[in-house]
Design a protein around this motif. Sequence first.
Motif, PDB file in Angstrom:
ATOM      1  N   LEU A 123      11.650 -15.224  -5.722  1.00 53.79           N
ATOM      2  CA  LEU A 123      11.998 -13.817  -4.908  1.00 53.79           C
ATOM      3  C   LEU A 123      12.073 -14.266  -3.383  1.00 53.79           C
ATOM      4  CD1 LEU A 123       9.845 -11.248  -7.014  1.00 53.79           C
ATOM      5  CD2 LEU A 123      12.528 -11.198  -6.728  1.00 53.79           C
ATOM      6  N   ALA A 170      12.700  -8.336 -11.047  1.00 51.46           N
ATOM      7  CA  ALA A 170      11.266  -8.567 -10.451  1.00 51.46           C
ATOM      8  C   ALA A 170      10.355  -7.415 -11.248  1.00 51.46           C
ATOM      9  CB  ALA A 170      11.228  -8.393  -8.958  1.00 51.46           C
ATOM     10  N   LEU A 171       9.138  -7.848 -11.139  1.00 51.56           N
ATOM     11  CA  LEU A 171       8.137  -6.630 -11.663  1.00 51.56           C
ATOM     12  C   LEU A 171       7.244  -6.291 -10.588  1.00 51.56           C
ATOM     13  CD1 LEU A 171       6.798  -8.937 -14.733  1.00 51.56           C
ATOM     14  CD2 LEU A 171       8.629  -7.036 -14.805  1.00 51.56           C
ATOM     15  N   PRO A 172       7.032  -4.809 -10.600  1.00 51.07           N
ATOM     16  CA  PRO A 172       6.254  -4.070  -9.463  1.00 51.07           C
ATOM     17  C   PRO A 172       4.969  -5.037  -9.439  1.00 51.07           C
ATOM     18  CG  PRO A 172       6.785  -2.854 -11.217  1.00 51.07           C
ATOM     19  CD  PRO A 172       7.189  -3.997 -11.859  1.00 51.07           C
ATOM     20  N   GLY A 173       4.241  -5.342  -8.139  1.00 50.86           N
ATOM     21  CA  GLY A 173       3.468  -5.889  -7.646  1.00 50.86           C
ATOM     22  C   GLY A 173       3.915  -7.294  -7.075  1.00 50.86           C
ATOM     23  N   GLN A 174       5.034  -7.696  -7.364  1.00 53.50           N
ATOM     24  CA  GLN A 174       5.474  -8.888  -6.807  1.00 53.50           C
ATOM     25  C   GLN A 174       5.855  -8.802  -5.370  1.00 53.50           C
ATOM     26  OE1 GLN A 174       8.486 -10.022 -10.091  1.00 53.50           O
ATOM     27  NE2 GLN A 174       7.245 -12.082 -10.044  1.00 53.50           N
ATOM     28  N   LYS A 175       5.849  -9.700  -4.548  1.00 51.06           N
ATOM     29  CA  LYS A 175       6.159  -9.549  -3.287  1.00 51.06           C
ATOM     30  C   LYS A 175       8.062 -10.070  -3.042  1.00 51.06           C
ATOM     31  CE  LYS A 175       2.146 -11.219  -0.477  1.00 51.06           C
ATOM     32  NZ  LYS A 175       1.787  -9.544  -0.214  1.00 51.06           N
ATOM     33  N   GLY A 213      10.188  -8.456  -4.050  1.00 48.77           N
ATOM     34  CA  GLY A 213      11.165  -8.101  -5.047  1.00 48.77           C
ATOM     35  C   GLY A 213      11.345  -6.330  -5.286  1.00 48.77           C
ATOM     36  N   ARG A 214      10.961  -5.860  -4.257  1.00 49.00           N
ATOM     37  CA  ARG A 214      10.789  -4.359  -4.397  1.00 49.00           C
ATOM     38  C   ARG A 214      12.144  -3.756  -4.645  1.00 49.00           C
ATOM     39  NH1 ARG A 214       8.496  -2.377   1.222  1.00 49.00           N
ATOM     40  NH2 ARG A 214       8.689  -4.546   1.728  1.00 49.00           N
ATOM     41  N   TYR A 215      12.219  -2.942  -5.653  1.00 49.58           N
ATOM     42  CA  TYR A 215      13.605  -2.216  -6.087  1.00 49.58           C
ATOM     43  C   TYR A 215      13.182  -0.874  -6.690  1.00 49.58           C
ATOM     44  CZ  TYR A 215      13.151  -3.239 -10.870  1.00 49.58           C
ATOM     45  OH  TYR A 215      13.056  -3.244 -12.265  1.00 49.58           O
ATOM     46  N   GLU A 244       4.332  -3.543  -2.092  1.00 48.12           N
ATOM     47  CA  GLU A 244       4.804  -3.994  -3.449  1.00 48.12           C
ATOM     48  C   GLU A 244       3.753  -3.458  -4.458  1.00 48.12           C
ATOM     49  OE1 GLU A 244       4.927  -5.927  -0.879  1.00 48.12           O
ATOM     50  OE2 GLU A 244       3.257  -7.194  -0.926  1.00 48.12           O
ATOM     51  N   GLN A 245       2.646  -3.105  -4.037  1.00 45.84           N
ATOM     52  CA  GLN A 245       1.359  -2.704  -4.897  1.00 45.84           C
ATOM     53  C   GLN A 245       1.666  -1.031  -5.288  1.00 45.84           C
ATOM     54  OE1 GLN A 245      -1.650  -4.239  -1.740  1.00 45.84           O
ATOM     55  NE2 GLN A 245      -2.699  -4.032  -3.912  1.00 45.84           N
ATOM     56  N   VAL A 263       3.762   2.053  -6.710  1.00 53.06           N
ATOM     57  CA  VAL A 263       4.968   2.427  -7.486  1.00 53.06           C
ATOM     58  C   VAL A 263       5.129   3.758  -7.633  1.00 53.06           C
ATOM     59  CG1 VAL A 263       6.137   2.366  -9.831  1.00 53.06           C
ATOM     60  CG2 VAL A 263       4.761   0.334  -9.172  1.00 53.06           C
ATOM     61  N   GLY A 267       9.826   3.136  -0.174  1.00 54.35           N
ATOM     62  CA  GLY A 267       9.713   1.622   0.246  1.00 54.35           C
ATOM     63  C   GLY A 267       8.990   0.749  -0.570  1.00 54.35           C
ATOM     64  N   GLY A 268       8.377   1.236  -1.869  1.00 53.51           N
ATOM     65  CA  GLY A 268       7.787   0.346  -2.647  1.00 53.51           C
ATOM     66  C   GLY A 268       8.703   0.043  -3.874  1.00 53.51           C
ATOM     67  N   TYR A 269       7.842  -0.340  -5.194  1.00 51.08           N
ATOM     68  CA  TYR A 269       8.676  -0.228  -6.220  1.00 51.08           C
ATOM     69  C   TYR A 269       8.978   0.997  -6.635  1.00 51.08           C
ATOM     70  CZ  TYR A 269       8.455  -5.137  -7.013  1.00 51.08           C
ATOM     71  OH  TYR A 269       8.751  -6.776  -6.873  1.00 51.08           O
ATOM     72  N   GLY A 270       9.973   1.332  -7.285  1.00 53.58           N
ATOM     73  CA  GLY A 270      10.148   2.765  -7.888  1.00 53.58           C
ATOM     74  C   GLY A 270      10.843   2.961  -9.140  1.00 53.58           C
ATOM     75  N   ASN A 322      -0.178  -2.148 -15.901  1.00 55.92           N
ATOM     76  CA  ASN A 322      -0.673  -3.061 -14.719  1.00 55.92           C
ATOM     77  C   ASN A 322      -1.660  -2.182 -13.835  1.00 55.92           C
ATOM     78  OD1 ASN A 322      -1.243  -4.671 -12.415  1.00 55.92           O
ATOM     79  ND2 ASN A 322       0.980  -5.345 -11.994  1.00 55.92           N
ATOM     80  N   LEU A 361      -1.814  -1.811 -10.112  1.00 54.54           N
ATOM     81  CA  LEU A 361      -0.892  -1.239  -9.164  1.00 54.54           C
ATOM     82  C   LEU A 361      -1.330   0.243  -8.789  1.00 54.54           C
ATOM     83  CD1 LEU A 361       2.412  -1.622 -11.390  1.00 54.54           C
ATOM     84  CD2 LEU A 361       1.622  -2.878  -9.209  1.00 54.54           C
TER      85      LEU A 361
END
Lengths: 585, 287
Positions: free
Chosen positions: A396, A419-424, A426-428, B39-40, B42, B58-61, B80, B83
Motif C-alpha cells: 500500500l 485494503a483492510l481497515p486499520g492498514q496505513k 489504504g483508506r477508502y 486509518e484506525q 471506520v 477521511g478514514g476508512y468508510g 477488528n 478499530l
Amino acid sequence: MGSEVGWKVGGKQGEGIDSTGEIYAIALHRMGYYVFTYRHFMSLIKGGHTNYKIRAADHVLRHHGDDVHVLVAFDQTTIDVNWPELVDGGIVIYDSSSFQAKKPDDRDVHLLGVPLTEIAKEAGNPIMKNMVAIGVSAAINELPPEEFRPVVQDKFGRKGQQVVEANMTALSRGYAYFQERSRVRFPLPAKPDLQGKDHLYASGNQATGFGALAGGCRLLAAYPITPATEIMYWVLQHFPKYGGVVLQAEDEIAAINMAIGANFSGVRAMTSTSGPGFSLMMEALGLAGMSETPVVIVDVQRSGPSTGLPTKTEQSDLNEAVYGTHGEIPRIVLTPRTVEECFLLTAEAFNLADHYQCPVIVLSDLYLGMSYQSIDGFPVQAVRYDRGKLLSEEELAQLAKSGYQRYDASVADGISPRALPGQKHGRYVALGNEHNGTGLEVEDQETRVNQMRKRQRKLAGFQHFTGVSVEGPDNAPYALVGFGSTWGGLEEARAALAEAGLTVKHIHFSRVWPFPEAEFHAAMDGVRLALVTELNATGQLKQLIRQQAGYHDRLHSCLKFNGDPISLREIVDSAYQTFPMGVFN
Amino acid sequence: MATMVDYKAEKATWCPGCGDFGVLNALQKACVNLGLEPEQVVVVSGIGCSGKISQHFGGYGLHALHGRSLPAAQAVKLANRHLTVIAAGGDGDGFGIGMGHFIHAMRRNIDITYVVMDNHIYGLTTGQASPTSDVGAKTKTSPAGTVEQPIAPLQLALAQNCSFVAQGFSGNIKQLVSLIERAIQHKGFSFVNVFSPCVTFNKVNTYEFYKEHLVNLDDDPTYDPRDRVAALRRVAEANNILVGVIYEDPDRPSFEESLRGYPAEPLVRQDIALQAADYAALLETFR
C-alpha cells in the motif's frame, strides 16, 4: 432378506418420535451399518403427524428409499399415512396399550400389537415406550439388545446410571416380548467392512457448519429459521474454541449486513437462512456485489412461496439465487450434491468470495440439510485457502505514491486489490453508490460504464472444480439432469434403469452460476432426450439450461413440489414415460 | 499524532450552512483529540444527506444501505476490535427504515458509537416528513401538516437502557466535540443524537430555533447522568429540546466482554487454517 431395510416410526409430534428415530439410527450407524434418515415433521410443537424414516444397508446410501419394511406406529394415523410405503409382507408394530389398529385395505402386511406403554410402565416409566419399540425393532432386525447400550448411555448418561439401566430394561423387554410371540424378521445384511474408512454420521447442515469453520469463517450472523437453524447450532458449539463469533441477528436484513461488515473488515463471515430470509437479503446482496465485498450466504431451501411449507423440502430458490437483487452484479451459486459437498463447497465458497470479491450463494435444501446419514469421511484434505488480492502495508505504501485506487477499473481481470481497515495508506470507502476508482460517488457515464464492465469482467471465463458431473456411459442417448440434493436419488434411479436395460447417463450441476456452459455441452454430447428433474413447479433449472445452452427440443421436465422429497419410483416412472424403450438404443 | 489535516478528504457536497458540516467537523476533531489515526477509524453510514459523511470523513468508510449502518458497523467492530467504529446517519435512516436495528444495537451493547444527524426532514429526497418531524410540520408528504407523533430518540434509548445517551447541536461544536469524545471513550454502545438543521427544507427547526430553546445540561452542575429515572424525567420536562450527556453507565459489560471465547486479539489477525489436531477433534464429534 435383501441388502437393506426400511424402518419408520410415527406418531404425534411431541411424543418423542424424533428421539426414537435418532437413537435407532445412531445405534445402527455405530454398529457399522450405513444409514440414511429422513424426518417428516410439521410446523407446530405438539400434535400433528410426524415420522422418522431410516434406511439401513451395507453400502453408502444417498436417498431415504421408497420402501418401509418395519413401521412402528403410535397411532392409527401413522398406519394410514404410511401404508403405501409398506412392502408386501412388511410388518406394523403398534402400541396395543393405546389403540386397536385397523388395516386400511387387505394387503398382505402383518399387523402386530405390542403393549408398548404397558411394558414400559412395568419397566418403570410409561415414557420409555419408545425404548420398548426400539427393543421390538431390534428383535425384527435381529440385532442384540446390548449393542444399543453405548447409544443409550450417551443419551441418558447425564441423567444417571439408574435411568440408563431402566431404559436398557425397557429395550430388552420389548426385544424379549417380540422374540417369544412372532417369527416375522427383517434381518439386516452382514456388516460391511469398514477398514480404512472413516465411518461418520452427519447431516448436510452440520457439514455446512463444519465447512464454514474449515473454510476460515469466523463470524456467523443469522436469524433462526427452519430448516437452516441447525447450521447455527453446530457453529455455536464449535466456533468459540476457534475465536469465532455467532451473532443472532434481529432479522435477516441485519444478518447479511453484519456478514458484509465483517468481510469488509477482513474476517471471513457468512449468514445462513432459508427462503423467506433469503428474500429479505436481496438488497444487501446488491451491496456486496456493488461494493465488491466478499460474503457467503447459505440458503437451505424449503417449500415456498412466502411462508410456504416451512418444514418441507423444495428447490425453488434457484431463480432467486441466480437473478435476485435489483440491478446486475457478479455472483457465484454453488449447489452441493451431498453431505460431503456441503462441507467442501461451503469451505470453498469463502475462497471464491475472497478471490472474486463478490457474493457466493450456497444452495442447499431441507432434504440435504436435515437428513442425517453415514458417510465415508469428510474431504478435509481438499480444503485450501485463497484470500485473493489483499494488500500488505508495504504494498500500500508503494501504491500510495501514485494514489491507491481500491476500485481501479483498469485491471485486466477486473479484480482490484483490497485494503483492510486499520492498514496505513489504504483508506477508502466501500459503497453501494456507483463510484470511481478511488471509491468516490460519481455519476458520469464513462465511469459508470467502466465500473460496470470491471465488475462483470471478474467472472468472465470462470473455471472451477465445481460445475457438472457426469455418471453413466458416455454414449447414452438419454440423460437424467438435476442440481444439488437430488444427486443421490437420480444416481440410484440411473442404476435401476441401467439394470432394466435403459442406457441413461446422469448429468448433475454442483454449480449453476456462472453457468458451466462448456462442461454441459460436453456432457450432452450424444444425448437425444434429457429429463430435467427438480423440486419446483416451473422447471427453473430447465429454463436456465435453455437460456444458457439451448437444447430446447431435447429437454423434458420431471417436477415435484408437494413438499416431499422425490422418490426413486417417481424418477424411474418419469424416465420410462420420457425415454422410448429400445428406440434409440 | 494525526491532525485535522490528516482527516481532510473530498470537499463535502452538502448545502452551504448544512448542520452536517458541524457534525463532520466535530467528529474529526474528537478523533484528533483522542489521538486516533484516520486509518484506525471506520465510519459506517446509511443513505441520505447525512450518509455522505463516510465519504467526507477521511478514514476508512462503509457507505452501507439505507437504514443498515448499525448491523454492518457492529460486525466491522467485532471483526477488528482495535478499530474505532462510528455508525452515522440521519433521522429517516435511523429512526424510520432502520429503527429495528437501533433497538437491538442498544440491547447488544457492542462498543461502537452511533451518531444521528437529526434534522426532522428527508433532505436528499427534497423535503418529505421524517420520523422526527413535529406534529403539524408541513412537508411535501404532509401538505396539511404531519399527524403522526414524532419518535422520541432519547426516551427510546433510555427506555431500552442504552449504556450511553447524549444529545448535541451542530451550532455548538465545542460541546459536540466533547460529547463525541466521551461517546467514543465509553465502553459499549453509545448514542449521540445531534440537532443538525436542514437549511433548505426545514424552516422551522432552524439554528435560531435551537439557540432560543435548547436547555444545556452542562449549565446544571446538579444533573447526575448516572440516574436513569431522573434522566427520563429531565428529557420529558425539556420536551427533548436539551443537550449534554443525558445518561451513562460506565460499568455495563460490553458484548465483547461478555461473549464466550471472544479473543483479545482482533479476529482479523487469527490464523484461519485448521490443523490436523483440530480436524481429528472435530471429526470425533461425527462418530
